[in-house]
Design a protein around this motif. Structure first.
Motif, short mmCIF file in Angstrom:
data_model
loop_
_atom_site.label_atom_id
_atom_site.label_comp_id
_atom_site.label_asym_id
_atom_site.label_seq_id
_atom_site.Cartn_x
_atom_site.Cartn_y
_atom_site.Cartn_z
N ALA A 63 -23.82 8.61 29.24
CA ALA A 63 -22.45 8.33 28.82
C ALA A 63 -21.82 7.33 29.78
O ALA A 63 -22.24 7.23 30.94
CB ALA A 63 -21.63 9.61 28.78
N PRO A 64 -20.78 6.61 29.32
CA PRO A 64 -20.07 5.72 30.24
C PRO A 64 -19.47 6.54 31.39
O PRO A 64 -19.17 7.73 31.21
CB PRO A 64 -18.96 5.11 29.38
N PRO A 65 -19.30 5.94 32.58
CA PRO A 65 -18.85 6.68 33.76
C PRO A 65 -17.62 7.56 33.53
O PRO A 65 -17.61 8.72 33.94
CB PRO A 65 -18.57 5.59 34.78
N ARG A 66 -16.60 7.04 32.87
CA ARG A 66 -15.36 7.82 32.69
C ARG A 66 -15.59 9.05 31.81
O ARG A 66 -15.07 10.13 32.09
CB ARG A 66 -14.29 6.90 32.09
N ILE A 67 -16.37 8.89 30.75
CA ILE A 67 -16.65 10.01 29.84
C ILE A 67 -17.58 11.01 30.52
O ILE A 67 -17.41 12.22 30.40
CB ILE A 67 -17.26 9.49 28.51
N LEU A 68 -18.57 10.49 31.26
CA LEU A 68 -19.48 11.36 32.00
C LEU A 68 -18.70 12.23 32.99
O LEU A 68 -18.90 13.44 33.07
CB LEU A 68 -20.52 10.51 32.74
N GLY A 69 -17.76 11.61 33.69
CA GLY A 69 -16.92 12.36 34.63
C GLY A 69 -16.08 13.41 33.94
O GLY A 69 -15.93 14.54 34.44
N GLU A 70 -15.55 13.06 32.78
CA GLU A 70 -14.73 14.02 32.02
C GLU A 70 -15.59 15.19 31.54
O GLU A 70 -15.19 16.35 31.63
CB GLU A 70 -14.08 13.31 30.82
N MET A 71 -16.79 14.91 31.04
CA MET A 71 -17.67 15.99 30.57
C MET A 71 -18.06 16.91 31.73
O MET A 71 -18.09 18.13 31.55
CB MET A 71 -18.92 15.41 29.90
N ARG A 72 -18.35 16.31 32.89
CA ARG A 72 -18.75 17.12 34.06
C ARG A 72 -17.72 18.19 34.38
O ARG A 72 -18.07 19.29 34.79
CB ARG A 72 -18.90 16.22 35.29
N GLN A 73 -16.44 17.84 34.21
CA GLN A 73 -15.37 18.80 34.51
C GLN A 73 -15.41 20.01 33.58
O GLN A 73 -14.87 21.06 33.90
CB GLN A 73 -14.00 18.14 34.38
N HIS A 74 -16.04 19.85 32.41
CA HIS A 74 -16.03 20.91 31.40
C HIS A 74 -17.38 21.60 31.22
O HIS A 74 -17.48 22.55 30.45
CB HIS A 74 -15.57 20.34 30.06
N PHE A 75 -18.45 21.11 31.89
CA PHE A 75 -19.76 21.72 31.72
C PHE A 75 -19.77 23.15 32.25
O PHE A 75 -19.35 23.41 33.37
CB PHE A 75 -20.85 20.93 32.45
N HIS A 76 -20.27 24.06 31.45
CA HIS A 76 -20.47 25.45 31.85
C HIS A 76 -21.70 25.51 32.75
O HIS A 76 -22.59 24.66 32.67
CB HIS A 76 -20.69 26.29 30.58
N LYS A 77 -21.76 26.51 33.61
CA LYS A 77 -22.91 26.66 34.53
C LYS A 77 -24.24 26.69 33.78
O LYS A 77 -25.24 26.18 34.27
CB LYS A 77 -22.76 27.95 35.35
N GLU A 78 -24.22 27.30 32.61
CA GLU A 78 -25.45 27.40 31.81
C GLU A 78 -25.95 26.01 31.39
O GLU A 78 -27.15 25.78 31.29
CB GLU A 78 -25.19 28.27 30.58
N VAL A 79 -25.03 25.08 31.15
CA VAL A 79 -25.40 23.71 30.80
C VAL A 79 -25.81 22.95 32.07
O VAL A 79 -26.84 22.27 32.09
CB VAL A 79 -24.24 22.97 30.09
N GLN A 80 -25.02 23.10 33.13
CA GLN A 80 -25.32 22.41 34.40
C GLN A 80 -26.73 22.72 34.87
O GLN A 80 -27.43 21.86 35.38
CB GLN A 80 -24.31 22.82 35.48
N ALA A 81 -27.16 23.96 34.69
CA ALA A 81 -28.49 24.37 35.16
C ALA A 81 -29.61 23.69 34.37
O ALA A 81 -30.74 23.62 34.85
CB ALA A 81 -28.63 25.89 35.03
#
Length: 147
Positions: free
Chosen positions: A105-123
């Motif tokens: 994703a573009p940097p700004r959208i990637l940053g926005e998604m990171r703020q909302h990722f659940h631990k289960e997705v982050q893993a």
């Protein structure tokens, strides 16, 4: 990124208006992406969403006035869509639809998604690429990500 896109790895290619959920049916050397889901979000240009002229404030004495910056409705919708996609990824991960995923994703959208990722997705995230590839054909996305 050390070739994290091996067999069965999912790839999310997103921007603020479109998200492609892909799965690599090939391997890291010969990727073969299949579309698993497409999400699109209607987001007209800001000029079509804002109805009012920017406001003005009186700055104390005299006739001095300042403009108030108008809300960027288009950008707000992109951020809302990023949060919706992060939530959808959580539901998909929770159902076991993917074990590994690469986020593109573009940097700004990637940053926005990171703020909302659940631990289960982050893993399950095995790579992140800050590029906008949503309007590229599938074979181009394969080539760019395999490189």
């Amino acid at each position: 990124m050390d070739k994290p896109i091996d067999h069965k790895t999912w790839i999310l290619v997103a921007d603020g208006e479109k998200a492609l959920f892909l799965e690599n049916l090939g391997d890291s050397d010969l990727p073969n992406f299949a579309i698993r889901r497409v999400e699109e979000h209607e987001n007209p240009p800001d000029r079509e969403q804002g109805a009012n002229k920017p406001g003005r404030l009186h700055d104390g004495g005299g006739n001095h006035r300042s403009a108030v910056e108008d809300t960027d409705w288009h950008q707000l919708e992109k951020e809302r869509f990023a949060a919706e996609i992060a939530d959808l990824l959580y539901k998909m991960a929770h159902r076991g639809q993917f074990e590994k995923i690469v986020i593109v994703a573009p940097p700004r959208i990637l940053g926005e998604m990171r703020q909302h990722f659940h631990k289960e997705v982050q893993a399950r995230i095995v790579g992140e690429i800050d590029k906008d590839l949503t309007n590229h054909p599938l074979d181009q996305i394969e080539k760019l990500l395999a490189a």
